[in-house]
Design a protein around this motif. Structure first.
Motif, PDB file in Angstrom:
ATOM      1  N   LYS A  12       0.819  -1.211   0.000  1.00  0.00           N
ATOM      2  CA  LYS A  12       0.000   0.000   0.000  1.00  0.00           C
ATOM      3  C   LYS A  12       0.853   1.262   0.000  1.00  0.00           C
ATOM      4  O   LYS A  12       0.516   2.248  -0.654  1.00  0.00           O
ATOM      5  CB  LYS A  12      -0.922  -0.001   1.220  1.00  0.00           C
ATOM      6  CG  LYS A  12      -1.995  -1.083   1.176  1.00  0.00           C
ATOM      7  CD  LYS A  12      -2.841  -1.065   2.434  1.00  0.00           C
ATOM      8  CE  LYS A  12      -3.907  -2.156   2.392  1.00  0.00           C
ATOM      9  NZ  LYS A  12      -4.711  -2.200   3.639  1.00  0.00           N
ATOM     10  N   LYS A  13       1.946   1.238   0.740  1.00  0.00           N
ATOM     11  CA  LYS A  13       2.818   2.403   0.834  1.00  0.00           C
ATOM     12  C   LYS A  13       4.171   2.195   0.183  1.00  0.00           C
ATOM     13  O   LYS A  13       4.872   3.163  -0.122  1.00  0.00           O
ATOM     14  CB  LYS A  13       3.041   2.775   2.307  1.00  0.00           C
ATOM     15  CG  LYS A  13       1.787   3.195   3.047  1.00  0.00           C
ATOM     16  CD  LYS A  13       2.126   3.603   4.475  1.00  0.00           C
ATOM     17  CE  LYS A  13       0.884   4.078   5.215  1.00  0.00           C
ATOM     18  NZ  LYS A  13       1.201   4.520   6.603  1.00  0.00           N
ATOM     19  N   VAL A  14       4.538   0.942  -0.002  1.00  0.00           N
ATOM     20  CA  VAL A  14       5.901   0.587  -0.388  1.00  0.00           C
ATOM     21  C   VAL A  14       5.901  -0.263  -1.647  1.00  0.00           C
ATOM     22  O   VAL A  14       5.047  -1.137  -1.815  1.00  0.00           O
ATOM     23  CB  VAL A  14       6.578  -0.215   0.748  1.00  0.00           C
ATOM     24  CG1 VAL A  14       7.998  -0.597   0.378  1.00  0.00           C
ATOM     25  CG2 VAL A  14       6.541   0.552   2.047  1.00  0.00           C
ATOM     26  N   VAL A  15       6.864  -0.010  -2.521  1.00  0.00           N
ATOM     27  CA  VAL A  15       7.131  -0.886  -3.666  1.00  0.00           C
ATOM     28  C   VAL A  15       8.590  -1.313  -3.580  1.00  0.00           C
ATOM     29  O   VAL A  15       9.478  -0.486  -3.362  1.00  0.00           O
ATOM     30  CB  VAL A  15       6.896  -0.170  -5.014  1.00  0.00           C
ATOM     31  CG1 VAL A  15       7.101  -1.149  -6.177  1.00  0.00           C
ATOM     32  CG2 VAL A  15       5.514   0.442  -5.083  1.00  0.00           C
ATOM     33  N   LEU A  16       8.834  -2.612  -3.735  1.00  0.00           N
ATOM     34  CA  LEU A  16      10.197  -3.125  -3.788  1.00  0.00           C
ATOM     35  C   LEU A  16      10.495  -3.582  -5.207  1.00  0.00           C
ATOM     36  O   LEU A  16       9.738  -4.364  -5.779  1.00  0.00           O
ATOM     37  CB  LEU A  16      10.379  -4.301  -2.827  1.00  0.00           C
ATOM     38  CG  LEU A  16      10.191  -4.031  -1.331  1.00  0.00           C
ATOM     39  CD1 LEU A  16      10.538  -5.279  -0.525  1.00  0.00           C
ATOM     40  CD2 LEU A  16      11.029  -2.854  -0.861  1.00  0.00           C
ATOM     41  N   VAL A  17      11.596  -3.085  -5.767  1.00  0.00           N
ATOM     42  CA  VAL A  17      12.023  -3.477  -7.108  1.00  0.00           C
ATOM     43  C   VAL A  17      13.500  -3.837  -7.068  1.00  0.00           C
ATOM     44  O   VAL A  17      14.231  -3.404  -6.175  1.00  0.00           O
ATOM     45  CB  VAL A  17      11.793  -2.341  -8.138  1.00  0.00           C
ATOM     46  CG1 VAL A  17      10.316  -1.998  -8.259  1.00  0.00           C
ATOM     47  CG2 VAL A  17      12.599  -1.096  -7.774  1.00  0.00           C
ATOM     48  N   PRO A  18      13.984  -4.644  -8.023  1.00  0.00           N
ATOM     49  CA  PRO A  18      15.415  -4.975  -8.063  1.00  0.00           C
ATOM     50  C   PRO A  18      16.254  -3.709  -8.284  1.00  0.00           C
ATOM     51  O   PRO A  18      15.795  -2.736  -8.885  1.00  0.00           O
ATOM     52  CB  PRO A  18      15.531  -5.922  -9.260  1.00  0.00           C
ATOM     53  CG  PRO A  18      14.142  -6.381  -9.540  1.00  0.00           C
ATOM     54  CD  PRO A  18      13.228  -5.298  -9.098  1.00  0.00           C
ATOM     55  N   TYR A  19      17.475  -3.746  -7.793  1.00  0.00           N
ATOM     56  CA  TYR A  19      18.419  -2.647  -7.988  1.00  0.00           C
ATOM     57  C   TYR A  19      18.994  -2.748  -9.405  1.00  0.00           C
ATOM     58  O   TYR A  19      19.708  -3.693  -9.732  1.00  0.00           O
ATOM     59  CB  TYR A  19      19.529  -2.748  -6.952  1.00  0.00           C
ATOM     60  CG  TYR A  19      20.541  -1.633  -6.954  1.00  0.00           C
ATOM     61  CD1 TYR A  19      20.222  -0.343  -7.379  1.00  0.00           C
ATOM     62  CD2 TYR A  19      21.847  -1.865  -6.508  1.00  0.00           C
ATOM     63  CE1 TYR A  19      21.155   0.673  -7.361  1.00  0.00           C
ATOM     64  CE2 TYR A  19      22.794  -0.854  -6.473  1.00  0.00           C
ATOM     65  CZ  TYR A  19      22.445   0.416  -6.911  1.00  0.00           C
ATOM     66  OH  TYR A  19      23.382   1.429  -6.894  1.00  0.00           O
ATOM     67  N   THR A  20      18.666  -1.787 -10.259  1.00  0.00           N
ATOM     68  CA  THR A  20      19.083  -1.806 -11.661  1.00  0.00           C
ATOM     69  C   THR A  20      19.960  -0.589 -11.965  1.00  0.00           C
ATOM     70  O   THR A  20      20.039   0.349 -11.156  1.00  0.00           O
ATOM     71  CB  THR A  20      17.864  -1.787 -12.597  1.00  0.00           C
ATOM     72  OG1 THR A  20      17.272  -0.470 -12.567  1.00  0.00           O
ATOM     73  CG2 THR A  20      16.820  -2.822 -12.180  1.00  0.00           C
ATOM     74  N   PRO A  21      20.588  -0.551 -13.137  1.00  0.00           N
ATOM     75  CA  PRO A  21      21.386   0.617 -13.504  1.00  0.00           C
ATOM     76  C   PRO A  21      20.600   1.926 -13.472  1.00  0.00           C
ATOM     77  O   PRO A  21      21.179   2.994 -13.215  1.00  0.00           O
ATOM     78  CB  PRO A  21      21.851   0.280 -14.928  1.00  0.00           C
ATOM     79  CG  PRO A  21      21.907  -1.209 -14.948  1.00  0.00           C
ATOM     80  CD  PRO A  21      20.742  -1.651 -14.127  1.00  0.00           C
ATOM     81  N   GLU A  22      19.299   1.857 -13.731  1.00  0.00           N
ATOM     82  CA  GLU A  22      18.464   3.069 -13.699  1.00  0.00           C
ATOM     83  C   GLU A  22      18.529   3.771 -12.345  1.00  0.00           C
ATOM     84  O   GLU A  22      18.414   4.991 -12.250  1.00  0.00           O
ATOM     85  CB  GLU A  22      17.013   2.701 -14.019  1.00  0.00           C
ATOM     86  CG  GLU A  22      16.033   3.864 -13.895  1.00  0.00           C
ATOM     87  CD  GLU A  22      14.592   3.439 -14.079  1.00  0.00           C
ATOM     88  OE1 GLU A  22      13.716   4.245 -13.732  1.00  0.00           O
ATOM     89  OE2 GLU A  22      14.347   2.314 -14.555  1.00  0.00           O
ATOM     90  N   HIS A  23      18.708   2.993 -11.286  1.00  0.00           N
ATOM     91  CA  HIS A  23      18.679   3.546  -9.936  1.00  0.00           C
ATOM     92  C   HIS A  23      20.029   4.068  -9.464  1.00  0.00           C
ATOM     93  O   HIS A  23      20.104   4.745  -8.436  1.00  0.00           O
ATOM     94  CB  HIS A  23      18.201   2.466  -8.951  1.00  0.00           C
ATOM     95  CG  HIS A  23      16.894   1.840  -9.321  1.00  0.00           C
ATOM     96  ND1 HIS A  23      16.756   0.481  -9.512  1.00  0.00           N
ATOM     97  CD2 HIS A  23      15.674   2.387  -9.549  1.00  0.00           C
ATOM     98  CE1 HIS A  23      15.501   0.214  -9.830  1.00  0.00           C
ATOM     99  NE2 HIS A  23      14.825   1.341  -9.868  1.00  0.00           N
ATOM    100  N   VAL A  24      21.090   3.754 -10.176  1.00  0.00           N
ATOM    101  CA  VAL A  24      22.442   4.046  -9.704  1.00  0.00           C
ATOM    102  C   VAL A  24      22.712   5.541  -9.507  1.00  0.00           C
ATOM    103  O   VAL A  24      23.268   5.928  -8.472  1.00  0.00           O
ATOM    104  CB  VAL A  24      23.505   3.411 -10.633  1.00  0.00           C
ATOM    105  CG1 VAL A  24      24.909   3.907 -10.280  1.00  0.00           C
ATOM    106  CG2 VAL A  24      23.442   1.892 -10.534  1.00  0.00           C
ATOM    107  N   PRO A  25      22.354   6.435 -10.447  1.00  0.00           N
ATOM    108  CA  PRO A  25      22.674   7.856 -10.232  1.00  0.00           C
ATOM    109  C   PRO A  25      22.088   8.422  -8.936  1.00  0.00           C
ATOM    110  O   PRO A  25      22.779   9.134  -8.200  1.00  0.00           O
ATOM    111  CB  PRO A  25      22.067   8.535 -11.470  1.00  0.00           C
ATOM    112  CG  PRO A  25      22.119   7.475 -12.522  1.00  0.00           C
ATOM    113  CD  PRO A  25      21.794   6.207 -11.800  1.00  0.00           C
TER     114      PRO A  25
END
Length: 207
Positions: A12-25
């Protein structure tokens, strides 16, 4: 860990996604903070080194990393960059080679704002535990918290963790949760609203 690279967990409040290159910056910007580096025992890295680290985490067999997103922002901006929705990360470490059912949980909240409070964390941790139970087969979880960090210890105690050890050398307290049948039912109740969805595998691949 490649085991979770195609998994998205939506609460409801949280989403968990894999750590990808998009998140690095965005992650790299967070880790410029001396306080965050101290809390996570991390060394300062260049942006390119951070990309290398992301690849190593993706391949690591004993570390499962999820990026934490603000669900409200994520749903409002569906189809756009996830960077602006990032709040932190959560790691599950398989720390004992002799006991593959034991995992250490580590939570970092970096993108803090007024909406990210105790209720957010109280949903985030069970969601992370659910991933450990269903995907990694974990039945015991430990959290190591600095002795002076009483608010974090209180949060974990609210989630049924109990103190099992104190290290004067590392100045930290170890809390543990063992998944008895009763605790497993509690966890399923806490996460009954959670949806598991396929993640967009293969996008922004650098590794």
């Amino acid at each position: 860990m490649r085991l979770n690279q195609n998994i998205l967990l939506l609460g409801k409040k949280v989403v968990l996604v894999p750590y990808t290159p998009e998140h690095v910056p965005r992650y790299h910007e967070w880790m410029k903070s001396e306080e965050l580096r101290r809390l996570t025992a991390s060394e300062p890295l260049t942006l390119e080194q951070e990309y290398v680290m992301q690849c190593s985490w993706q391949e690591d067999a004993d570390k499962c990393t999820f990026i934490v997103l603000d669900a409200e922002k994520w749903q409002a901006q569906l189809g756009t960059s996830e960077e602006s929705c990032m709040v932190g990360d959560v790691n599950l470490f398989l720390t004992d080679l002799g006991d593959p059912t034991l995992g250490e949980i580590e939570v970092m909240i970096a993108g803090w704002d007024r909406r990210v409070g105790e209720g957010f964390i109280l949903q985030l941790i069970p969601l992370s535990l659910l991933g450990g139970v269903t995907k990694l087969g974990l039945t015991k979880f430990e959290a190591k918290i600095g002795q002076g960090n009483e608010p974090s210890m209180q949060l974990f105690r609210k989630l049924h963790f109990e103190q099992v050890a104190v290290s004067s050398v590392f100045q930290e307290v170890t809390l543990r949760l063992t998944m008895s049948e009763r605790e497993r039912q509690w966890l399923l109740e806490q996460t009954s609203h959670v949806e598991e969805k396929p993640y967009r595998a293969g996008e922004s691949e650098r590794c």
